[in-house]
Design a protein around this motif. Structure first.
Motif, PDB file in Angstrom:
ATOM      1  N   CYS A 174      15.866  20.622  23.230  1.00 44.31           N
ATOM      2  CA  CYS A 174      14.801  19.525  23.412  1.00 44.31           C
ATOM      3  C   CYS A 174      15.981  18.388  23.283  1.00 44.31           C
ATOM      4  O   CYS A 174      15.908  17.312  23.973  1.00 44.31           O
ATOM      5  CB  CYS A 174      13.913  19.112  22.579  1.00 44.31           C
TER       6      CYS A 174
ATOM      7  N   ASP B 199       6.325  22.183  21.733  1.00 43.59           N
ATOM      8  CA  ASP B 199       7.185  21.232  22.557  1.00 43.59           C
ATOM      9  C   ASP B 199       7.684  20.160  21.386  1.00 43.59           C
ATOM     10  O   ASP B 199       6.753  19.997  20.494  1.00 43.59           O
ATOM     11  CB  ASP B 199       6.822  20.834  23.860  1.00 43.59           C
ATOM     12  N   LEU B 200       8.650  19.623  21.723  1.00 45.08           N
ATOM     13  CA  LEU B 200       9.083  18.309  20.923  1.00 45.08           C
ATOM     14  C   LEU B 200       9.390  17.162  22.022  1.00 45.08           C
ATOM     15  O   LEU B 200       9.882  17.426  22.958  1.00 45.08           O
ATOM     16  CB  LEU B 200      10.175  18.584  20.292  1.00 45.08           C
TER      17      LEU B 200
ATOM     18  N   HIS C  56       2.711  16.099   9.279  1.00 39.75           N
ATOM     19  CA  HIS C  56       3.461  16.555  10.194  1.00 39.75           C
ATOM     20  C   HIS C  56       3.151  18.010  10.882  1.00 39.75           C
ATOM     21  O   HIS C  56       2.245  18.664  10.090  1.00 39.75           O
ATOM     22  CB  HIS C  56       5.043  16.658   9.983  1.00 39.75           C
TER      23      HIS C  56
ATOM     24  N   THR D 144       2.573  16.570  17.079  1.00 37.03           N
ATOM     25  CA  THR D 144       3.022  17.537  18.069  1.00 37.03           C
ATOM     26  C   THR D 144       2.049  18.793  18.342  1.00 37.03           C
ATOM     27  O   THR D 144       1.336  19.175  17.505  1.00 37.03           O
ATOM     28  CB  THR D 144       4.532  18.267  17.720  1.00 37.03           C
ATOM     29  N   ASP D 145       2.009  19.384  19.585  1.00 37.56           N
ATOM     30  CA  ASP D 145       1.273  20.581  19.797  1.00 37.56           C
ATOM     31  C   ASP D 145       1.768  21.892  19.431  1.00 37.56           C
ATOM     32  O   ASP D 145       1.386  22.819  19.667  1.00 37.56           O
ATOM     33  CB  ASP D 145       0.962  20.625  21.323  1.00 37.56           C
ATOM     34  N   GLU D 146       3.210  21.562  18.540  1.00 36.67           N
ATOM     35  CA  GLU D 146       3.692  23.058  18.175  1.00 36.67           C
ATOM     36  C   GLU D 146       4.314  24.000  19.160  1.00 36.67           C
ATOM     37  O   GLU D 146       4.480  24.971  18.708  1.00 36.67           O
ATOM     38  CB  GLU D 146       3.029  23.643  16.882  1.00 36.67           C
TER      39      GLU D 146
ATOM     40  N   ASP E  14      14.444  22.399  19.099  1.00 36.57           N
ATOM     41  CA  ASP E  14      14.825  20.977  18.668  1.00 36.57           C
ATOM     42  C   ASP E  14      16.255  20.886  19.286  1.00 36.57           C
ATOM     43  O   ASP E  14      16.666  19.919  19.933  1.00 36.57           O
ATOM     44  CB  ASP E  14      15.053  20.555  17.414  1.00 36.57           C
TER      45      ASP E  14
END
Length: 367
Positions: free
Chosen positions: A309, A364-365, A293, A360-362, A306
């Motif tokens: 989002c 956004d979620l 992850h 994930t691009d770290e 989180d």
């Protein structure tokens, strides 16, 4: 799905990493900060490029603030979070949710009644390390979970923290200070706790600060500083947790989880990354498992990301009020069990939060 405006209450030691990350995440920006020390609030606002430094009351009344990040000391968590919820703000608060069980439950119920989101640290359980361990368990890598051991052992904070008094006040101590990392990790991996038992000690009545600027100050100890607890999980697993400010050195792991087919060496739950190690029946030794992850670096503020989002995608936020209330209930029940000399059944129950997405691009979620 735009950017969420965050107001930060409390700009002490921990605020720096939150401000850094919330400025980098795609959906969050810090628009205001407040502190009891207005000079400090102004200094942080200027240094970090935050548009406003306000009083707490002004920040809570500010219509531009969507989410309040509560980074006050633990004994103030309840009052500030309640005021923010009553002002119509979503809230993310540092751990613990409250130092009082009834107050923690009230915050959860208030947020639910107002249709607001409540989140609470630690969000380290959303990081790459714990999420990789969870995936191993969910994928059957260790078979049926049997038990776990958790150890948070240190000599205390008076040798390094600039203002360590609150760690030894009622509502402090190693269980309420560091226990949230360990209990939240165990619940994330194994599910809710059904009952607990514990023994506690307070070996020293006072502590002497050796760090600056309060070197030499003698602090009374109002809370147990060595706690050994037994956790009976709702899935049948049995765990043990020891938290202490009275251990000078140790070789014990942070957390180990045991199953019918193997064991997992879980990384420090106070961090987001690894290493994760797995032993399986029939093998000769542990081997390190690649992280599956994202968010392996220090990602404090991930829980707030989180949360927003979750609002955008109409789903539950992962480290929500229900999880945080249950963790608070577990920790306070351990202290109560020691006081009363009996096993304590938990009044709260919780499901494990949804797992994090693997990629994930770290910044956004996804939903």
């Amino acid at each position: 799905m735009g950017t969420w405006n965050v107001g930060v209450v409390g700009v002490g030691n921990i605020s720096g990493i939150y401000l850094e990350n919330l400025g980098a995440y795609a959906r969050t920006q810090v628009v205001s900060c407040a502190d009891l020390d207005m000079d400090r609030a102004k200094s942080v606002a200027e240094a970090k490029g935050i548009p406003k430094a306000q009083t707490v009351d002004a920040l809570l009344a500010d219509t531009e603030v969507d989410v309040v990040l509560n980074l006050t000391v633990p004994k103030a968590h309840y009052a500030v979070s309640k005021a923010a919820l009553e002002a119509g703000k979503h809230v993310y608060v540092e751990k613990p949710l409250s130092v009082n069980r009834d107050e923690a439950r009230e915050l959860k119920e208030l947020a639910d009644a107002k249709g607001l989101r409540l989140g609470c640290a630690p969000d380290t359980v959303l990081g790459a390390g714990i999420q990789t361990c969870r995936k191993l368990i969910d994928d059957g890598a260790i078979g049926e979970p049997v038990g776990a051991n958790a150890f948070m052992l240190c000599p205390g904070h008076e040798s390094w923290h600039p203002s360590p008094e609150f760690y030894y006040e009622k509502g402090g101590g190693p269980m309420l200070d560091m226990g949230p990392y360990y209990v939240t990790a165990l619940v994330t991996l194994l599910g809710g706790v059904g009952s607990v038992f514990a023994e506690c000690r307070t070996p020293r009545a006072t502590r002497t600060i050796t760090s600056e600027p309060k070197k030499g100050k003698v602090v009374p100890v109002e809370t147990p500083t060595h706690i050994v607890g037994l956790l009976s999980f709702q899935n049948g697993a049995v765990g043990q947790i020891t938290t202490s400010f009275d251990v000078q050195r140790t070789t014990l792991p942070c957390i180990e989880v045991y199953g019918s087919e193997g064991s997992i060496l879980v990384p420090d739950p106070n961090g987001f990354g690894g290493p994760v190690k797995l032993f399986r029946k029939g093998e000769s030794d542990w081997h390190e498992v690649p992280l599956t992850h994202g968010f392996a670096k220090n990602s404090r503020g991930l829980g707030l990301l989180d949360l927003v989002c979750a609002i955008d995608y109409s789903r539950p936020n992962r480290v929500d009020g229900g999880l945080s209330y249950h963790v608070t209930d577990v920790m306070l029940s351990l202290l109560d069990a020691s006081d009363k000399g009996t096993r304590m059944a938990l009044n709260s129950a919780v499901e494990r939060p949804a797992p994090m997405p693997g990629a994930t691009d770290e910044r956004d979620l996804p939903g």
